[in-house]
Motif scaffolding. Structure first.
Motif, PDB file in Angstrom:
ATOM      1  N   SER A 130      33.590  44.558  42.211  1.00  0.00           N
ATOM      2  CA  SER A 130      32.615  44.704  43.296  1.00  0.00           C
ATOM      3  C   SER A 130      32.713  43.536  44.275  1.00  0.00           C
ATOM      4  N   LEU A 131      32.866  42.325  43.743  1.00  0.00           N
ATOM      5  CA  LEU A 131      33.008  41.152  44.610  1.00  0.00           C
ATOM      6  C   LEU A 131      34.308  41.202  45.404  1.00  0.00           C
ATOM      7  N   PHE A 132      35.354  41.703  44.760  1.00  0.00           N
ATOM      8  CA  PHE A 132      36.633  41.813  45.469  1.00  0.00           C
ATOM      9  C   PHE A 132      36.525  42.793  46.635  1.00  0.00           C
ATOM     10  N   LEU A 133      35.891  43.929  46.413  1.00  0.00           N
ATOM     11  CA  LEU A 133      35.731  44.892  47.495  1.00  0.00           C
ATOM     12  C   LEU A 133      34.858  44.334  48.617  1.00  0.00           C
ATOM     13  N   ARG A 134      33.950  43.438  48.261  1.00  0.00           N
ATOM     14  CA  ARG A 134      33.072  42.857  49.284  1.00  0.00           C
ATOM     15  C   ARG A 134      33.772  41.750  50.075  1.00  0.00           C
ATOM     16  N   TYR A 135      34.467  40.851  49.368  1.00  0.00           N
ATOM     17  CA  TYR A 135      35.014  39.666  50.037  1.00  0.00           C
ATOM     18  C   TYR A 135      36.541  39.692  50.178  1.00  0.00           C
ATOM     19  N   GLY A 136      37.227  40.553  49.422  1.00  0.00           N
ATOM     20  CA  GLY A 136      38.673  40.694  49.605  1.00  0.00           C
ATOM     21  C   GLY A 136      39.508  39.632  48.946  1.00  0.00           C
ATOM     22  N   VAL A 137      38.995  38.919  47.942  1.00  0.00           N
ATOM     23  CA  VAL A 137      39.770  37.893  47.233  1.00  0.00           C
ATOM     24  C   VAL A 137      39.567  38.053  45.731  1.00  0.00           C
ATOM     25  N   LYS A 138      40.615  37.642  44.962  1.00  0.00           N
ATOM     26  CA  LYS A 138      40.580  37.624  43.497  1.00  0.00           C
ATOM     27  C   LYS A 138      40.281  39.014  42.923  1.00  0.00           C
ATOM     28  N   PRO A 139      41.231  39.934  42.986  1.00  0.00           N
ATOM     29  CA  PRO A 139      41.004  41.287  42.451  1.00  0.00           C
ATOM     30  C   PRO A 139      40.936  41.333  40.930  1.00  0.00           C
ATOM     31  N   LEU A 140      41.504  40.340  40.231  1.00  0.00           N
ATOM     32  CA  LEU A 140      41.480  40.315  38.772  1.00  0.00           C
ATOM     33  C   LEU A 140      40.450  39.313  38.275  1.00  0.00           C
ATOM     34  N   LEU A 141      39.824  39.646  37.146  1.00  0.00           N
ATOM     35  CA  LEU A 141      38.816  38.758  36.572  1.00  0.00           C
ATOM     36  C   LEU A 141      39.432  37.427  36.168  1.00  0.00           C
ATOM     37  N   VAL A 142      40.651  37.456  35.626  1.00  0.00           N
ATOM     38  CA  VAL A 142      41.294  36.218  35.194  1.00  0.00           C
ATOM     39  C   VAL A 142      41.533  35.278  36.377  1.00  0.00           C
ATOM     40  N   GLU A 143      41.778  35.826  37.543  1.00  0.00           N
ATOM     41  CA  GLU A 143      41.964  34.982  38.725  1.00  0.00           C
ATOM     42  C   GLU A 143      40.666  34.270  39.102  1.00  0.00           C
ATOM     43  N   ARG A 144      39.547  34.958  38.957  1.00  0.00           N
ATOM     44  CA  ARG A 144      38.263  34.338  39.304  1.00  0.00           C
ATOM     45  C   ARG A 144      37.861  33.300  38.259  1.00  0.00           C
ATOM     46  N   LEU A 145      38.139  33.584  36.985  1.00  0.00           N
ATOM     47  CA  LEU A 145      37.786  32.633  35.933  1.00  0.00           C
ATOM     48  C   LEU A 145      38.611  31.353  36.024  1.00  0.00           C
ATOM     49  N   LEU A 146      39.890  31.494  36.390  1.00  0.00           N
ATOM     50  CA  LEU A 146      40.777  30.331  36.468  1.00  0.00           C
ATOM     51  C   LEU A 146      40.833  29.732  37.866  1.00  0.00           C
ATOM     52  N   GLY A 147      40.172  30.371  38.817  1.00  0.00           N
ATOM     53  CA  GLY A 147      40.176  29.849  40.180  1.00  0.00           C
ATOM     54  C   GLY A 147      41.517  29.962  40.872  1.00  0.00           C
ATOM     55  N   LEU A 148      42.251  31.040  40.607  1.00  0.00           N
ATOM     56  CA  LEU A 148      43.575  31.230  41.202  1.00  0.00           C
ATOM     57  C   LEU A 148      43.441  31.848  42.588  1.00  0.00           C
ATOM     58  N   ASN A 149      44.228  31.353  43.515  1.00  0.00           N
ATOM     59  CA  ASN A 149      44.212  31.850  44.888  1.00  0.00           C
ATOM     60  C   ASN A 149      45.565  32.458  45.231  1.00  0.00           C
ATOM     61  N   GLN A 150      45.531  33.666  45.776  1.00  0.00           N
ATOM     62  CA  GLN A 150      46.764  34.324  46.205  1.00  0.00           C
ATOM     63  C   GLN A 150      47.024  34.024  47.677  1.00  0.00           C
ATOM     64  N   VAL A 151      48.278  33.668  47.962  1.00  0.00           N
ATOM     65  CA  VAL A 151      48.697  33.415  49.340  1.00  0.00           C
ATOM     66  C   VAL A 151      50.077  34.034  49.518  1.00  0.00           C
ATOM     67  N   PHE A 152      50.499  34.148  50.778  1.00  0.00           N
ATOM     68  CA  PHE A 152      51.851  34.607  51.046  1.00  0.00           C
ATOM     69  C   PHE A 152      52.849  33.522  50.661  1.00  0.00           C
ATOM     70  N   ALA A 153      53.939  33.936  49.999  1.00  0.00           N
ATOM     71  CA  ALA A 153      54.972  32.966  49.621  1.00  0.00           C
ATOM     72  C   ALA A 153      55.621  32.358  50.847  1.00  0.00           C
ATOM     73  N   THR A 154      55.853  33.172  51.857  1.00  0.00           N
ATOM     74  CA  THR A 154      56.310  32.702  53.170  1.00  0.00           C
ATOM     75  C   THR A 154      55.364  33.256  54.209  1.00  0.00           C
ATOM     76  N   GLU A 155      55.094  32.506  55.236  1.00  0.00           N
ATOM     77  CA  GLU A 155      54.116  32.918  56.235  1.00  0.00           C
ATOM     78  C   GLU A 155      54.535  34.235  56.870  1.00  0.00           C
ATOM     79  N   THR A 156      53.629  35.192  56.824  1.00  0.00           N
ATOM     80  CA  THR A 156      53.894  36.528  57.348  1.00  0.00           C
ATOM     81  C   THR A 156      52.954  36.796  58.508  1.00  0.00           C
ATOM     82  N   PRO A 157      53.467  37.291  59.625  1.00  0.00           N
ATOM     83  CA  PRO A 157      52.568  37.581  60.743  1.00  0.00           C
ATOM     84  C   PRO A 157      51.590  38.690  60.401  1.00  0.00           C
ATOM     85  N   ALA A 158      50.434  38.631  60.990  1.00  0.00           N
ATOM     86  CA  ALA A 158      49.398  39.645  60.748  1.00  0.00           C
ATOM     87  C   ALA A 158      49.878  41.005  61.207  1.00  0.00           C
TER      88      ALA A 158
END
Length: 295
Positions: A130-158
């Motif tokens: 529910s939080l992921f659908l609201r804010y768009g970050v950390k789709p997996l519970l393990v990512e939120r528990l460990l504080g993992l952040n997903q980013v682009f490996a190389t900068e990608t234009p919008a």
């Protein structure tokens, strides 16, 4: 320069690909062992699935800091340490340990504790989604528990969508919907007959005069139109047999009472086309013939 924000669909697609990769390996193992004696592998099937999961994690998360699905979408974790890698893998193995404890001693206090932990994790997973659908970050519970952040490996234009692109997509979607509704209304048997009738280069068969009054029906007989076992078998003067509904029925209510097995059309072929020919031998009669078959 501000970092490009990850789209929700990109993160969900990465998770979906990870699951599909794991299922692909499981299917390969199942195909390899399917000829072994039954019951030989089933006692260790959970261990095999765990080894597949650990092997995938070893060559993706541990070595490159991202899963295979994330790498396909040019995503990585920007703050993944060795401790977080270990906790990530242990969290993904909780299902295996829960299953083993339930098989070991279902009524044991440890098994009950792990079951309660599993229930709590499912509730937290729902809240995290529910939080992921609201804010768009950390789709997996393990990512939120460990504080993992997903980013682009190389900068990608919008990804920018122009109005012309959107208009074209809407146009094609509308056109496809029209085709979906219109194609079933086309009587292609009548259209095919008329094309052959007016085509000067088409080789026309001699009109059939002999009428077979009672063609033979067996257990293997199929309807000449729908390809299913004939319901209320009828014939139109040739050796081929049809469902009555495929030849004559023109009302939907009558069809529902008869319980149709084959494709539904709102008009029987002879009702829609008085000059309907047998779809197999192209037999036709001057007068419309639809007689029951006597077993």
């Amino acid at each position: 320069m501000a970092k490009t924000k990850l789209l929700r669909v990109t993160q969900m697609n990465a998770i979906y690909l990870d699951k599909e990769i794991e299922r692909s390996f499981q299917q390969i193992i199942q195909d390899a062992i399917k000829h072994l004696p039954p019951g030989l592998i089933s006692p260790v099937s959970a261990e095999i699935d765990l080894l597949i999961r650990l092997g995938i994690a070893k060559y993706s998360l541990l070595e490159n800091g991202s899963t295979f699905g994330q790498r396909l979408f040019n995503i990585k974790y920007d703050n993944l340490t060795n401790v977080k890698k270990t906790l990530y893998i242990l969290f993904g193995s909780l299902g295996y340990f829960q299953g083993k404890c339930e098989l070991w001693k279902p009524s044991h206090a440890i098994a009950r504790l792990i079951f309660k932990i599993g229930v709590v994790i499912k509730v937290l997973d729902f809240l995290n989604t529910s939080l992921f659908l609201r804010y768009g970050v950390k789709p997996l519970l393990v990512e939120r528990l460990l504080g993992l952040n997903q980013v682009f490996a190389t900068e990608t234009p919008a990804r920018n969508f122009e109005s012309k692109y959107l208009a074209r997509e809407l146009l094609w979607n509308g056109f496809i919907e029209i085709l979906v509704y219109m194609i079933p209304l086309i009587n292609y048997h009548r259209l095919k007959r008329q094309i052959k009738e007016y085509n000067p280069f088409s080789r026309k068969k001699a009109s059939t005069v002999t009428v077979i009054k009672n063609p033979q029906i067996t257990l293997n007989t199929k309807c000449g139109h729908c390809g299913q076992s004939p319901i209320l078998p009828h014939h139109m003067g040739c050796a081929h047999i049809y469902c009555y509904v495929c030849l004559k029925v023109s009302s939907l209510s009558t069809k529902i009472k008869i319980v149709i097995k084959g494709p539904i059309s709102f008009q029987g072929n002879q009702t829609a086309d008085p000059k309907y020919q047998c779809s197999i031998c192209e037999h036709s009669n001057a007068n419309i013939l639809c007689d029951p078959v006597n077993a």
